[in-house]
Design an enzyme around this catalytic site. Sequence first.
Site, PDB file in Angstrom:
ATOM      1  N   LYS A 171       0.865  -1.177   0.000  1.00  0.00           N
ATOM      2  CA  LYS A 171       0.000   0.000   0.000  1.00  0.00           C
ATOM      3  C   LYS A 171       0.910   1.239   0.000  1.00  0.00           C
ATOM      4  CE  LYS A 171      -2.363   3.369   2.152  1.00  0.00           C
ATOM      5  NZ  LYS A 171      -1.892   4.480   1.321  1.00  0.00           N
ATOM      6  N   GLU A 246       9.215   1.157  11.161  1.00  0.00           N
ATOM      7  CA  GLU A 246      10.274   2.132  10.870  1.00  0.00           C
ATOM      8  C   GLU A 246       9.623   3.496  10.987  1.00  0.00           C
ATOM      9  OE1 GLU A 246      13.286   1.265  10.420  1.00  0.00           O
ATOM     10  OE2 GLU A 246      13.348  -0.685   9.453  1.00  0.00           O
ATOM     11  N   CYS A 280      13.367  10.477   7.108  1.00  0.00           N
ATOM     12  CA  CYS A 280      13.194  10.058   8.502  1.00  0.00           C
ATOM     13  C   CYS A 280      14.509  10.160   9.263  1.00  0.00           C
ATOM     14  CB  CYS A 280      12.669   8.636   8.563  1.00  0.00           C
ATOM     15  SG  CYS A 280      13.672   7.507   7.596  1.00  0.00           S
ATOM     16  N   GLU A 379       9.656  15.942  14.910  1.00  0.00           N
ATOM     17  CA  GLU A 379      10.066  15.915  13.514  1.00  0.00           C
ATOM     18  C   GLU A 379       9.376  17.032  12.753  1.00  0.00           C
ATOM     19  OE1 GLU A 379       8.895  12.136  12.000  1.00  0.00           O
ATOM     20  OE2 GLU A 379      10.812  11.859  11.037  1.00  0.00           O
TER      21      GLU A 379
HETATM   22  P1  NAD Z   1       2.047   8.425   7.643  1.00  0.00           P
HETATM   23  O1  NAD Z   1       2.249   7.632   8.868  1.00  0.00           O
HETATM   24  O2  NAD Z   1       0.973   9.415   7.614  1.00  0.00           O
HETATM   25  O3  NAD Z   1       1.782   7.483   6.390  1.00  0.00           O
HETATM   26  C1  NAD Z   1       2.596   6.364   6.114  1.00  0.00           C
HETATM   27  C2  NAD Z   1       1.753   5.337   5.398  1.00  0.00           C
HETATM   28  O4  NAD Z   1       0.742   4.870   6.300  1.00  0.00           O
HETATM   29  C3  NAD Z   1       1.015   5.869   4.170  1.00  0.00           C
HETATM   30  O5  NAD Z   1       0.973   4.875   3.179  1.00  0.00           O
HETATM   31  C4  NAD Z   1      -0.381   6.119   4.711  1.00  0.00           C
HETATM   32  O6  NAD Z   1      -1.385   6.082   3.728  1.00  0.00           O
HETATM   33  C5  NAD Z   1      -0.530   4.972   5.697  1.00  0.00           C
HETATM   34  N1  NAD Z   1      -1.545   5.184   6.735  1.00  0.00           N
HETATM   35  C6  NAD Z   1      -2.013   6.361   7.224  1.00  0.00           C
HETATM   36  N2  NAD Z   1      -2.974   6.134   8.149  1.00  0.00           N
HETATM   37  C7  NAD Z   1      -3.109   4.795   8.274  1.00  0.00           C
HETATM   38  C8  NAD Z   1      -3.920   3.936   9.078  1.00  0.00           C
HETATM   39  N3  NAD Z   1      -4.794   4.421   9.938  1.00  0.00           N
HETATM   40  N4  NAD Z   1      -3.757   2.603   8.947  1.00  0.00           N
HETATM   41  C9  NAD Z   1      -2.858   2.095   8.083  1.00  0.00           C
HETATM   42  N5  NAD Z   1      -2.082   2.841   7.280  1.00  0.00           N
HETATM   43  C10 NAD Z   1      -2.191   4.184   7.377  1.00  0.00           C
HETATM   44  O7  NAD Z   1       3.464   9.045   7.353  1.00  0.00           O
HETATM   45  P2  NAD Z   1       3.853   9.929   6.107  1.00  0.00           P
HETATM   46  O8  NAD Z   1       3.340  11.299   6.319  1.00  0.00           O
HETATM   47  O9  NAD Z   1       3.466   9.242   4.867  1.00  0.00           O
HETATM   48  O10 NAD Z   1       5.458   9.881   6.216  1.00  0.00           O
HETATM   49  C11 NAD Z   1       6.151  10.684   7.073  1.00  0.00           C
HETATM   50  C12 NAD Z   1       6.568   9.919   8.308  1.00  0.00           C
HETATM   51  O11 NAD Z   1       7.203   8.688   7.976  1.00  0.00           O
HETATM   52  C13 NAD Z   1       7.578  10.673   9.124  1.00  0.00           C
HETATM   53  O12 NAD Z   1       7.252  10.595  10.480  1.00  0.00           O
HETATM   54  C14 NAD Z   1       8.884   9.932   8.844  1.00  0.00           C
HETATM   55  O13 NAD Z   1       9.877  10.057   9.794  1.00  0.00           O
HETATM   56  C15 NAD Z   1       8.424   8.549   8.697  1.00  0.00           C
HETATM   57  N6  NAD Z   1       9.390   7.762   7.913  1.00  0.00           N
HETATM   58  C16 NAD Z   1      10.161   6.853   8.564  1.00  0.00           C
HETATM   59  C17 NAD Z   1      11.110   6.123   7.878  1.00  0.00           C
HETATM   60  C18 NAD Z   1      11.969   5.116   8.594  1.00  0.00           C
HETATM   61  O14 NAD Z   1      12.557   4.266   7.954  1.00  0.00           O
HETATM   62  N7  NAD Z   1      12.104   5.157   9.893  1.00  0.00           N
HETATM   63  C19 NAD Z   1      11.243   6.295   6.512  1.00  0.00           C
HETATM   64  C20 NAD Z   1      10.442   7.223   5.876  1.00  0.00           C
HETATM   65  C21 NAD Z   1       9.502   7.938   6.600  1.00  0.00           C
END
Ligand code: NAD
Length: 477
Positions: A171, A246, A280, A379
């Site tokens: 997804k 992650e 991240c 962040e």
């Molecule tokens: P997000 O958590 O909003 O979304 C991540 C994914 O989760 C997306 O595909 C989103 O559609 C999905 N999602 C959202 N709500 C959900 C739910 N209720 N149930 C299941 N899936 C759901 O994060 P974002 O805004 O897309 O990305 C930014 C964040 O990701 C930052 O906090 C960043 O640090 C983190 N990040 C971490 C890493 C790592 O490896 N540690 C890498 C990249 C990004």
Amino acid sequence: MQFNFIANRPCPSASGFTLPVIDPSSGEVFDEIQRSNALDVDLAVQAARHCMDSVWQKTSGVDRGRLLMCLSQKLLEHVDELALIEQRDCGKPTKQARSDAVALARYFEFYAGACDKLHGETLPYQDGYSVLTWREPHGVTGHIIPWNYPMQIFGRSVGGALAAGNVCVVKPAEDACLSLLRVAQLASEVGFPPGAINIVTGYGHEVGDALARHPGVEHISFTGSPSVGTLIQQVAAERHCPVTLELGGKSPQIVFADANLDEAVPVIINAIVQNAGQTCSAGSRLLVDELIYEPLLQRLGQAFEQLRVGPAAMDLDLGPLIRQSQQQRVWDFLSDAQVAGIPMVAQGRIVDEAPETGFYQAPTLLRDVPVAHRLAQEEVFGPVLAAMSFRDEDHAVELANATRFGLVAGVWTRDGGRQFRMAKRIRSGQVFINNYGAGGGVELPFGGVKSSGYGREKGFEALYGFTTLKTVALRHG
Ligand code: NAD
């Protein structure tokens, strides 16, 4: 119009609804993706299960490896195309988009080589027994991917899962689906069987939630925000489904007075401006020995003023942020800084060619940020570097560990003893000494401690997380 990719076929969503795809450089809609729901997730999980039972579990490690290698080569042939797709969809400058596409190919190359090298052990036990362990795949794995590095995170997560013998339902983030839909198509062209890689697009609370809840999903790999990570963990706990999380970071770059500043300065800057700070593992906190605080800030300030932000196709130092709400988020942090009287050292410049409808943010260097302020704790996920000074090594460690995160840290010092002391005392998943690896290193296990998550992806280590260990004890007398 883009479709889901299930069992190697483009599929419209069951809902019949779509979502717009927006170019962050201009703010304009240029395509549509499917707004899928639980029915589409179920279809994809069934396709994956069928693939596992009929083909994939009978495919040897050698043959899996060859397929992964073919995909890696195919991806390299399509680097320019994938980079262009990503540039338009995510606003990545050309160099960044290309490097993401190359890294994706490299993940598949690395995991291709690992497929036939993952094995269990034989264990000493009582007389008359032979005991061995097998590393078995979980089966159907769910992969929930964020928008900041879609191709790289797909590569490390799906590449590792396939290498370990799993099949995948992916997804992507609603803001970043196009490159992954194309990658899945390329995988089908090199011979991945129908159902091995499935992509279902749509909102997180609809598709992501349905994937995390689906009883047919046997492992979930989630990369994203800590708050959604908590939801995934709760949902998965209902059926005791293993999860790799992650999550985010507030990673420190720590500079001692004996550091080689000529080497450190460009790396410090890149660690926060890469991908417009939407990384991240961005080095978003700068901790500086008080002896060199003023001269280093002066040097960094001059360098920040040279940085240019503009449309992705101009390939400047930074492109736009992913969407308007992300831009607003950064603005909110900066206005909080202003209210708190946090001094701004310098800002880069948004070029005149950048359309006003795009989501641009100039890179910003702030100083004397109090450790308790949200700019030192949360962040931003934008190009904002928060600097503060420290007195000595103990104080540096205290500041470095003073957030709820623990993903990456960078330490700049020529003192060999201090290099190891710092690496030991910092609580994080990765420590870089005299360098900084925001996102780099396919071979290097990656993941966090504390609220940065748990489990490891990348490197060979990831394969252990994508398998479960079975112990077989045979009594032969
Ligand atoms: P997000 O958590 O909003 O979304 C991540 C994914 O989760 C997306 O595909 C989103 O559609 C999905 N999602 C959202 N709500 C959900 C739910 N209720 N149930 C299941 N899936 C759901 O994060 P974002 O805004 O897309 O990305 C930014 C964040 O990701 C930052 O906090 C960043 O640090 C983190 N990040 C971490 C890493 C790592 O490896 N540690 C890498 C990249 C990004």
